[in-house]
Motif scaffolding. Sequence first.
Motif, PDB file in Angstrom:
ATOM      1  N   ILE A  45     -19.921 -16.507  -4.249  1.00  0.00           N
ATOM      2  CA  ILE A  45     -19.419 -15.145  -4.073  1.00  0.00           C
ATOM      3  C   ILE A  45     -19.709 -14.644  -2.666  1.00  0.00           C
ATOM      4  O   ILE A  45     -18.823 -14.129  -1.971  1.00  0.00           O
ATOM      5  N   LEU A  46     -20.940 -14.802  -2.212  1.00  0.00           N
ATOM      6  CA  LEU A  46     -21.324 -14.265  -0.899  1.00  0.00           C
ATOM      7  C   LEU A  46     -20.605 -14.957   0.262  1.00  0.00           C
ATOM      8  O   LEU A  46     -20.441 -14.370   1.325  1.00  0.00           O
ATOM      9  N   SER A  47     -20.160 -16.194   0.043  1.00  0.00           N
ATOM     10  CA  SER A  47     -19.487 -16.944   1.115  1.00  0.00           C
ATOM     11  C   SER A  47     -17.970 -17.009   0.935  1.00  0.00           C
ATOM     12  O   SER A  47     -17.303 -17.845   1.547  1.00  0.00           O
ATOM     13  N   HIS A  48     -17.418 -16.131   0.129  1.00  0.00           N
ATOM     14  CA  HIS A  48     -15.957 -16.062  -0.062  1.00  0.00           C
ATOM     15  C   HIS A  48     -15.370 -17.351  -0.626  1.00  0.00           C
ATOM     16  O   HIS A  48     -14.218 -17.689  -0.357  1.00  0.00           O
ATOM     17  N   SER A  49     -16.155 -18.084  -1.391  1.00  0.00           N
ATOM     18  CA  SER A  49     -15.646 -19.348  -1.922  1.00  0.00           C
ATOM     19  C   SER A  49     -15.708 -19.397  -3.452  1.00  0.00           C
ATOM     20  O   SER A  49     -15.802 -20.469  -4.047  1.00  0.00           O
ATOM     21  N   HIS A  77      -8.613 -12.407  -5.136  1.00  0.00           N
ATOM     22  CA  HIS A  77      -7.934 -11.181  -5.554  1.00  0.00           C
ATOM     23  C   HIS A  77      -7.689 -11.264  -7.064  1.00  0.00           C
ATOM     24  O   HIS A  77      -8.053 -12.249  -7.712  1.00  0.00           O
ATOM     25  N   TRP A  78      -7.091 -10.230  -7.596  1.00  0.00           N
ATOM     26  CA  TRP A  78      -6.771 -10.196  -9.010  1.00  0.00           C
ATOM     27  C   TRP A  78      -5.497 -11.001  -9.285  1.00  0.00           C
ATOM     28  O   TRP A  78      -4.626 -11.127  -8.419  1.00  0.00           O
ATOM     29  N   TYR A  91     -10.752 -15.805   1.542  1.00  0.00           N
ATOM     30  CA  TYR A  91     -11.347 -14.504   1.845  1.00  0.00           C
ATOM     31  C   TYR A  91     -11.106 -13.486   0.735  1.00  0.00           C
ATOM     32  O   TYR A  91      -9.966 -13.239   0.335  1.00  0.00           O
ATOM     33  N   GLN A  92     -12.199 -12.922   0.233  1.00  0.00           N
ATOM     34  CA  GLN A  92     -12.155 -11.969  -0.869  1.00  0.00           C
ATOM     35  C   GLN A  92     -11.895 -10.570  -0.305  1.00  0.00           C
ATOM     36  O   GLN A  92     -12.802  -9.757  -0.154  1.00  0.00           O
ATOM     37  N   LEU A  93     -10.624 -10.298  -0.032  1.00  0.00           N
ATOM     38  CA  LEU A  93     -10.225  -9.086   0.681  1.00  0.00           C
ATOM     39  C   LEU A  93     -10.811  -7.819   0.068  1.00  0.00           C
ATOM     40  O   LEU A  93     -11.465  -7.031   0.760  1.00  0.00           O
ATOM     41  N   ILE A  94     -10.574  -7.610  -1.208  1.00  0.00           N
ATOM     42  CA  ILE A  94     -11.048  -6.411  -1.900  1.00  0.00           C
ATOM     43  C   ILE A  94     -12.043  -6.773  -2.995  1.00  0.00           C
ATOM     44  O   ILE A  94     -13.005  -6.048  -3.240  1.00  0.00           O
ATOM     45  N   SER A  95     -11.849  -7.911  -3.633  1.00  0.00           N
ATOM     46  CA  SER A  95     -12.699  -8.303  -4.758  1.00  0.00           C
ATOM     47  C   SER A  95     -14.150  -8.561  -4.356  1.00  0.00           C
ATOM     48  O   SER A  95     -15.050  -8.487  -5.200  1.00  0.00           O
ATOM     49  N   HIS A  96     -14.383  -8.837  -3.090  1.00  0.00           N
ATOM     50  CA  HIS A  96     -15.732  -9.180  -2.600  1.00  0.00           C
ATOM     51  C   HIS A  96     -16.757  -8.129  -3.011  1.00  0.00           C
ATOM     52  O   HIS A  96     -17.830  -8.446  -3.524  1.00  0.00           O
ATOM     53  N   GLY A  97     -16.431  -6.864  -2.788  1.00  0.00           N
ATOM     54  CA  GLY A  97     -17.368  -5.800  -3.105  1.00  0.00           C
ATOM     55  C   GLY A  97     -17.572  -5.622  -4.590  1.00  0.00           C
ATOM     56  O   GLY A  97     -18.676  -5.282  -5.050  1.00  0.00           O
ATOM     57  N   HIS A  98     -16.522  -5.837  -5.370  1.00  0.00           N
ATOM     58  CA  HIS A  98     -16.655  -5.733  -6.822  1.00  0.00           C
ATOM     59  C   HIS A  98     -17.581  -6.828  -7.354  1.00  0.00           C
ATOM     60  O   HIS A  98     -18.422  -6.579  -8.226  1.00  0.00           O
ATOM     61  N   THR A 147      -2.534 -13.626  -3.084  1.00  0.00           N
ATOM     62  CA  THR A 147      -3.445 -12.574  -2.632  1.00  0.00           C
ATOM     63  C   THR A 147      -2.670 -11.391  -2.063  1.00  0.00           C
ATOM     64  O   THR A 147      -2.790 -10.257  -2.532  1.00  0.00           O
ATOM     65  N   PHE A 148      -1.856 -11.656  -1.055  1.00  0.00           N
ATOM     66  CA  PHE A 148      -1.132 -10.552  -0.415  1.00  0.00           C
ATOM     67  C   PHE A 148       0.007 -10.036  -1.289  1.00  0.00           C
ATOM     68  O   PHE A 148       0.392  -8.868  -1.184  1.00  0.00           O
ATOM     69  N   GLY A 149       0.525 -10.897  -2.142  1.00  0.00           N
ATOM     70  CA  GLY A 149       1.579 -10.451  -3.041  1.00  0.00           C
ATOM     71  C   GLY A 149       1.110  -9.468  -4.090  1.00  0.00           C
ATOM     72  O   GLY A 149       1.907  -8.702  -4.642  1.00  0.00           O
ATOM     73  N   ASN A 150      -0.202  -9.462  -4.348  1.00  0.00           N
ATOM     74  CA  ASN A 150      -0.754  -8.587  -5.372  1.00  0.00           C
ATOM     75  C   ASN A 150      -1.492  -7.378  -4.783  1.00  0.00           C
ATOM     76  O   ASN A 150      -2.240  -6.703  -5.488  1.00  0.00           O
ATOM     77  N   ILE A 151      -1.291  -7.117  -3.511  1.00  0.00           N
ATOM     78  CA  ILE A 151      -1.948  -5.977  -2.861  1.00  0.00           C
ATOM     79  C   ILE A 151      -0.940  -4.863  -2.634  1.00  0.00           C
ATOM     80  O   ILE A 151       0.178  -5.107  -2.168  1.00  0.00           O
ATOM     81  N   THR A 152      -1.348  -3.642  -2.943  1.00  0.00           N
ATOM     82  CA  THR A 152      -0.473  -2.482  -2.747  1.00  0.00           C
ATOM     83  C   THR A 152      -1.047  -1.528  -1.693  1.00  0.00           C
ATOM     84  O   THR A 152      -0.610  -0.404  -1.572  1.00  0.00           O
ATOM     85  N   PHE A 153      -2.029  -1.988  -0.924  1.00  0.00           N
ATOM     86  CA  PHE A 153      -2.787  -1.119  -0.024  1.00  0.00           C
ATOM     87  C   PHE A 153      -2.034  -0.799   1.269  1.00  0.00           C
ATOM     88  O   PHE A 153      -1.430  -1.667   1.883  1.00  0.00           O
TER      89      PHE A 153
END
Length: 385
Positions: free
Chosen positions: A113-117, A122-123, A157-164, A229-235
């Motif tokens: 988790i900490l190393s983005h692997s 993403h969801w 790279y855990q764009l948004i999920s990293h913090g969760h 990843t990018f296909g499921n982002i609405t940000f």
Amino acid sequence: MAVTNGPCDPAFNRVRDLLQERLSSGEEVGASICVNIDGKSVLDIWGGHADAAKSRPWEEDTLVVVFSCSKIVSALAALILVDRGLLDVEEKVSKYWPEFAANGKEDTRVWHILSHSSGLPHWDKRLPMESIYDTKSSTEMLAEQAPWYKAGEVSAYQLISHGHLIGELVRRISGKSLKQVIVDEITGPLGADFGLGVAEEDWPRTADIIPCALPDLPKIDPQSVVGKTFGNITFTTEVTKTPGFRGAEIGALNGFGNARALARIGSIVSLKGTVDGKKYLGLKTIDQMMHERINGIDLVLFMNVRFGLGIDLPTPEAVAFIPEGNICFWGGWGGSFLVMDLDRRMTIAYTMNKMGSRILGNENVEAYINAIYEIMGDKKPSASL
């Protein structure tokens, strides 16, 4: 004309002049830069405006969203638990979070988790940001989800999920939210003006992000890791002005602060765990953080990375303005940046509101960091401030 303010050791006048030039030319609208050496700020400057209309000056206490620089702060919250023996990065995530073992994740380790692997960049499905703001529900979705690849083999790279993901580990161990642990263990003791989200009372001193035109991207397979990843982002950047975003806890994305605050936080690492006589991390934990876990082309960023625990290590072929050495760093979307240099006991932080289009950093921060390292190579600052 925009004016640059704040204290500056004479050795760093070149950096102050650079900021002034870029504010005057319009390359910057508003920004802050801080350099901390041995726990002392030898450069703490700011200038320009907090909005595109240039109706609000960028002040000493102006805040701005720093996007993925937030990830470093979230990782430090987890590493404090590691340092106390409450979290083992080699252990399975499911030891602390049993539900996470679902759908083939039973062997996923904390360091993945900490190393983005972790295989969870993403969801699985396209979520509106409002659903991501519901930390409990969206984190449960990640626990139920199957990984997109075998954890630990490569980074995505855990764009948004990293913090969760980090946040749930922190919550399971501490009983507190990630946001609260950051306050209690990091920003409160340090006096750092940083937080996940920003209180409504602080909105008047919060700068608006000014988006840039995105570069043309090559055609991407929608079923690839990056495609999903990018296909499921609405940000979009406009979201950062909304009460929902500003009130949420998104450990990967919605940290608000300034360069002074980021430098103060980053000095935990640069000063090898102890700031102003208070120990935040031990040397063993710092060594774990700096140990390379993943090296190669990231499946989401498409750039070479060397991820440790929550940070990247020097990769000259990808980020040429970070020298080799005992250094770690990361940046946020548009340009914000945090460098922690253990060799020089130096922390460099930069925040801004006019975004650049690079994956990591922008042309402005590259110029500032290059100048800082040239100065450090030429002579030592007088530390007369």
